[in-house]
Design a protein around this motif. Structure first.
Motif, PDB file in Angstrom:
ATOM      1  N   GLY A 137      33.384  72.840  94.237  1.00 33.62           N
ATOM      2  CA  GLY A 137      32.576  72.342  95.340  1.00 33.62           C
ATOM      3  C   GLY A 137      31.488  73.312  95.743  1.00 33.62           C
ATOM      4  N   ASP A 138      30.520  72.787  96.494  1.00 33.52           N
ATOM      5  CA  ASP A 138      29.378  73.595  96.919  1.00 33.52           C
ATOM      6  C   ASP A 138      29.833  74.774  97.784  1.00 33.52           C
ATOM      7  N   THR A 139      29.064  75.841  97.709  1.00 35.43           N
ATOM      8  CA  THR A 139      29.302  77.013  98.558  1.00 35.43           C
ATOM      9  C   THR A 139      28.530  76.835  99.855  1.00 35.43           C
ATOM     10  N   PRO A 140      29.197  76.939 101.018  1.00 39.03           N
ATOM     11  CA  PRO A 140      28.483  76.715 102.282  1.00 39.03           C
ATOM     12  C   PRO A 140      27.467  77.817 102.549  1.00 39.03           C
ATOM     13  N   ALA A 141      26.300  77.425 103.050  1.00 42.50           N
ATOM     14  CA  ALA A 141      25.294  78.424 103.425  1.00 42.50           C
ATOM     15  C   ALA A 141      25.753  79.199 104.651  1.00 42.50           C
ATOM     16  N   GLN A 142      26.449  78.513 105.552  1.00 42.43           N
ATOM     17  CA  GLN A 142      26.989  79.146 106.747  1.00 42.43           C
ATOM     18  C   GLN A 142      28.401  78.631 106.964  1.00 42.43           C
ATOM     19  N   LEU A 193      41.927  73.498  94.203  1.00 37.86           N
ATOM     20  CA  LEU A 193      41.580  73.057  95.550  1.00 37.86           C
ATOM     21  C   LEU A 193      40.081  72.897  95.750  1.00 37.86           C
ATOM     22  N   ALA A 194      39.271  73.654  95.017  1.00 33.83           N
ATOM     23  CA  ALA A 194      37.812  73.571  95.191  1.00 33.83           C
ATOM     24  C   ALA A 194      37.216  72.358  94.501  1.00 33.83           C
ATOM     25  N   ARG A 195      38.049  71.470  93.946  1.00 28.81           N
ATOM     26  CA  ARG A 195      37.536  70.185  93.461  1.00 28.81           C
ATOM     27  C   ARG A 195      37.161  69.283  94.630  1.00 28.81           C
ATOM     28  N   GLY A 196      37.842  69.475  95.764  1.00 26.90           N
ATOM     29  CA  GLY A 196      37.539  68.676  96.942  1.00 26.90           C
ATOM     30  C   GLY A 196      37.026  69.498  98.106  1.00 26.90           C
ATOM     31  N   LEU A 197      37.194  70.814  98.044  1.00 29.37           N
ATOM     32  CA  LEU A 197      36.730  71.714  99.093  1.00 29.37           C
ATOM     33  C   LEU A 197      35.588  72.569  98.567  1.00 29.37           C
ATOM     34  N   GLY A 198      34.877  73.214  99.487  1.00 31.05           N
ATOM     35  CA  GLY A 198      33.808  74.108  99.081  1.00 31.05           C
ATOM     36  C   GLY A 198      34.355  75.397  98.510  1.00 31.05           C
ATOM     37  N   TYR A 199      33.631  75.969  97.555  1.00 30.44           N
ATOM     38  CA  TYR A 199      34.051  77.220  96.913  1.00 30.44           C
ATOM     39  C   TYR A 199      33.368  78.393  97.608  1.00 30.44           C
ATOM     40  N   VAL A 200      34.162  79.273  98.203  1.00 25.76           N
ATOM     41  CA  VAL A 200      33.651  80.466  98.875  1.00 25.76           C
ATOM     42  C   VAL A 200      33.874  81.705  98.020  1.00 25.76           C
ATOM     43  N   SER A 201      35.086  81.869  97.491  1.00 24.80           N
ATOM     44  CA  SER A 201      35.388  83.006  96.616  1.00 24.80           C
ATOM     45  C   SER A 201      36.778  82.816  96.033  1.00 24.80           C
ATOM     46  N   ASP A 202      37.044  83.495  94.915  1.00 22.64           N
ATOM     47  CA  ASP A 202      38.424  83.578  94.427  1.00 22.64           C
ATOM     48  C   ASP A 202      38.895  85.017  94.438  1.00 22.64           C
ATOM     49  N   ALA A 246      47.558  69.662 100.689  1.00 23.46           N
ATOM     50  CA  ALA A 246      47.742  68.993 101.975  1.00 23.46           C
ATOM     51  C   ALA A 246      47.744  69.969 103.146  1.00 23.46           C
ATOM     52  N   LEU A 247      47.818  71.246 102.844  1.00 25.34           N
ATOM     53  CA  LEU A 247      47.956  72.263 103.882  1.00 25.34           C
ATOM     54  C   LEU A 247      46.622  72.598 104.549  1.00 25.34           C
ATOM     55  N   ILE A 248      45.549  72.689 103.756  1.00 23.89           N
ATOM     56  CA  ILE A 248      44.299  73.258 104.236  1.00 23.89           C
ATOM     57  C   ILE A 248      43.668  72.462 105.378  1.00 23.89           C
ATOM     58  N   PRO A 249      43.493  71.134 105.280  1.00 26.87           N
ATOM     59  CA  PRO A 249      42.801  70.418 106.363  1.00 26.87           C
ATOM     60  C   PRO A 249      43.450  70.591 107.727  1.00 26.87           C
ATOM     61  N   SER A 302      41.347  84.083  98.277  1.00 27.45           N
ATOM     62  CA  SER A 302      40.582  82.920  97.854  1.00 27.45           C
ATOM     63  C   SER A 302      40.027  82.259  99.106  1.00 27.45           C
ATOM     64  N   GLY A 303      38.754  81.853  99.055  1.00 29.19           N
ATOM     65  CA  GLY A 303      38.128  81.201 100.193  1.00 29.19           C
ATOM     66  C   GLY A 303      37.727  79.773  99.861  1.00 29.19           C
ATOM     67  N   LEU A 304      38.174  78.817 100.689  1.00 29.35           N
ATOM     68  CA  LEU A 304      37.905  77.392 100.484  1.00 29.35           C
ATOM     69  C   LEU A 304      37.430  76.801 101.800  1.00 29.35           C
ATOM     70  N   SER A 305      36.349  76.032 101.748  1.00 25.10           N
ATOM     71  CA  SER A 305      35.729  75.592 102.991  1.00 25.10           C
ATOM     72  C   SER A 305      35.728  74.076 103.121  1.00 25.10           C
ATOM     73  N   ASP A 306      35.722  73.626 104.370  1.00 20.12           N
ATOM     74  CA  ASP A 306      35.535  72.218 104.670  1.00 20.12           C
ATOM     75  C   ASP A 306      34.072  71.870 104.390  1.00 20.12           C
ATOM     76  N   PRO A 307      33.801  70.869 103.535  1.00 20.88           N
ATOM     77  CA  PRO A 307      32.416  70.563 103.180  1.00 20.88           C
ATOM     78  C   PRO A 307      31.554  70.152 104.367  1.00 20.88           C
ATOM     79  N   GLY A 308      32.168  69.603 105.405  1.00 18.03           N
ATOM     80  CA  GLY A 308      31.391  69.137 106.544  1.00 18.03           C
ATOM     81  C   GLY A 308      31.080  70.210 107.564  1.00 18.03           C
ATOM     82  N   THR A 309      32.041  71.103 107.807  1.00 14.39           N
ATOM     83  CA  THR A 309      31.887  72.087 108.883  1.00 14.39           C
ATOM     84  C   THR A 309      31.636  73.502 108.394  1.00 14.39           C
ATOM     85  N   GLY A 310      32.000  73.801 107.165  1.00 14.11           N
ATOM     86  CA  GLY A 310      31.886  75.169 106.671  1.00 14.11           C
ATOM     87  C   GLY A 310      33.040  76.058 107.092  1.00 14.11           C
ATOM     88  N   ARG A 311      33.963  75.520 107.907  1.00 11.15           N
ATOM     89  CA  ARG A 311      35.134  76.328 108.283  1.00 11.15           C
ATOM     90  C   ARG A 311      35.943  76.643 107.029  1.00 11.15           C
TER      91      ARG A 311
END
Length: 413
Positions: free
Chosen positions: A199-204, A150-159, A292-295, A122-131
């Motif tokens: 959440g949005d999927t990061p372009a980069q 978790l993707a309610r507050g983080l970006g959705y990359v993949s499950d 609480a782990l991801i950030p 599963s991929g979850l991203s920081d909305p500000g940085t894309g990390r």
């Protein structure tokens, strides 16, 4: 329907059985993977969410055992993946949609093998940085559930699959999620991330954390299997343990696709682990415990993992000139030597075929000793300065050489 999945261009041609409304539903589900310019059906999320809550409305539509013209429908399509054509069919729309998702994933993985490092995660991203944090684990461990939470507050990359370029850039795969809508035995539905409010999927983006998931099991009660959860009132953070690079690679290797087709795959994993600050394992019971782990993991600085490539080619004579009875390094895919934390020497990680081996003891010294071919009788002289020769070493050395030969790490001419 033209799609871009893990960077691969794929097309779906609907052959029979799939109505216009059902094609629109599939386009909505795959909306974040549609090629630019692909026509999208209009979509009202409020209407769809209302429909999901109202199974009576869902059941009023003629579909799963649908009859058209007096005969059951069969849903058929073809996936065009370069020169390959992959047929997909199903007796129900839900079954067809699920099989289509699986077939598209496999087709994309096949196209990108040897190029992307592809983690079953599963991929979850920081909305500000894309990390991006990759939560890695086998099917059934709860990645899709964790993604929905978790993707309610983080970006959705993949499950399903997190693809990573050589540079560390992440290639998103924001596929539909397989979700239970109606009570079993009703089949799961393929719902897009927009319908689920993800959440949005990061372009980069870049890979910022690697987490190997382990689900905590409560004690089993008599006559019932263990429940994979903590008590509902407990919401403590996941229990996190840093992993050495050797531990991480052994844990990650079974959850990668086509690892052996990459150039120097173990070195590539080591560099990725360095850039992420190393990997961790996370023992958890409920998806909320991971929040609480991801950030904090995404904020960790890069590290130097204390490793070195170990596949410098051995100088060898032509086969006709090589004396018989010599030991040499095997034809391995890749090898790295990793420092054991705490001053415990080194470990040798070797990939032979599709298998990753973690070897300690005198194995690293033997591997170094065979930078050039040697007779067995020469080995003690070569390894003595590094490991010493305790009394009775001959039998232990012979056993080690035989074992490494069985693994394909060493060969004998």
């Amino acid at each position: 329907m033209r799609l871009r999945i893990l960077g691969a261009a794929l097309s779906v041609v609907f052959d029979s059985g799939v109505s216009a409304d059902e094609r629109d539903e599939l386009r909505r589900a795959w909306s974040r993977c549609l090629e630019e310019g692909e026509e999208q059906a209009s979509y009202d999320s409020a209407v769809q969410n209302s429909a999901l809550r109202n199974s009576a409305l869902r059941n009023s539509v003629l579909r799963n055992s649908a009859v058209q013209g007096g005969s059951p429908r069969t849903f058929r399509a073809r996936i065009l993946a370069g020169p390959a054509v992959v047929p997909v069919s199903g007796a129900t729309f839900e079954g067809f949609a699920a099989d289509l998702t699986s077939a598209l994933t496999l087709a994309a993985i096949e196209q990108r093998s040897g190029q992307l490092l592809m983690l079953h995660a599963s991929g979850l991203s920081d909305p500000g940085t894309g990390r991006t944090a990759a939560l890695v684990g086998p099917s059934g461990i709860g990645k899709t559930t964790a993604t929905r939470v978790l993707a309610r507050g983080l970006g959705y990359v993949s499950d399903e699959t997190v693809g990573v370029e050589l540079s560390g850039a992440v290639v998103p795969y924001p596929k539909p999620l397989s979700v239970i809508v109606d009570e079993p035995p009703a089949p799961k539905r393929q719902l897009g991330p927009d319908a689920l409010g993800l959440g949005d999927t990061p372009a980069q983006g870049s890979l910022g954390a690697l987490v190997l998931l382990e689900r905590e099991r409560a004690p089993a009660r008599a006559g019932r299997p263990a429940e994979v959860r903590r008590p509902a009132e407990v919401r403590r953070p996941a229990e996190v343990r840093p992993l050495s690079h050797a531990e991480a690679i052994v844990g990650l290797a079974p959850h990668t696709s086509s690892l052996g087709k990459l150039r120097h795959p173990l070195q590539r994993l080591c560099r990725l682990l360095d850039s992420c600050g190393g990997a961790v394992s996370a023992v958890y019971g409920e998806a909320e415990e991971l929040a609480a782990l991801i950030p904090s993991l995404l904020a960790r600085p890069a590290v130097s993992g204390g490793w070195a490539p170990a596949v410098v080619p051995s100088p060898q004579a032509d086969d006709g000139d090589l004396p018989t009875g010599r030991l040499n390094r095997g034809d391995v895919v890749d090898a790295v030597e990793v420092t054991v934390p705490g001053g415990g020497g080194t470990e040798l990680l070797v990939m032979v075929g599709q298998r990753v081996l973690r070897l300690g003891g005198i194995a690293p010294a033997l591997w170094r000793a065979l930078r050039s071919p040697a007779r067995f009788e020469d080995l003690p002289t070569r390894i003595a300065p590094e490991v010493g020769l305790p009394a009775g070493y001959e039998e232990a050395l012979s056993d080690a050489v035989e074992l490494l030969g069985d693994y394909g790490v060493l060969t004998r001419s």
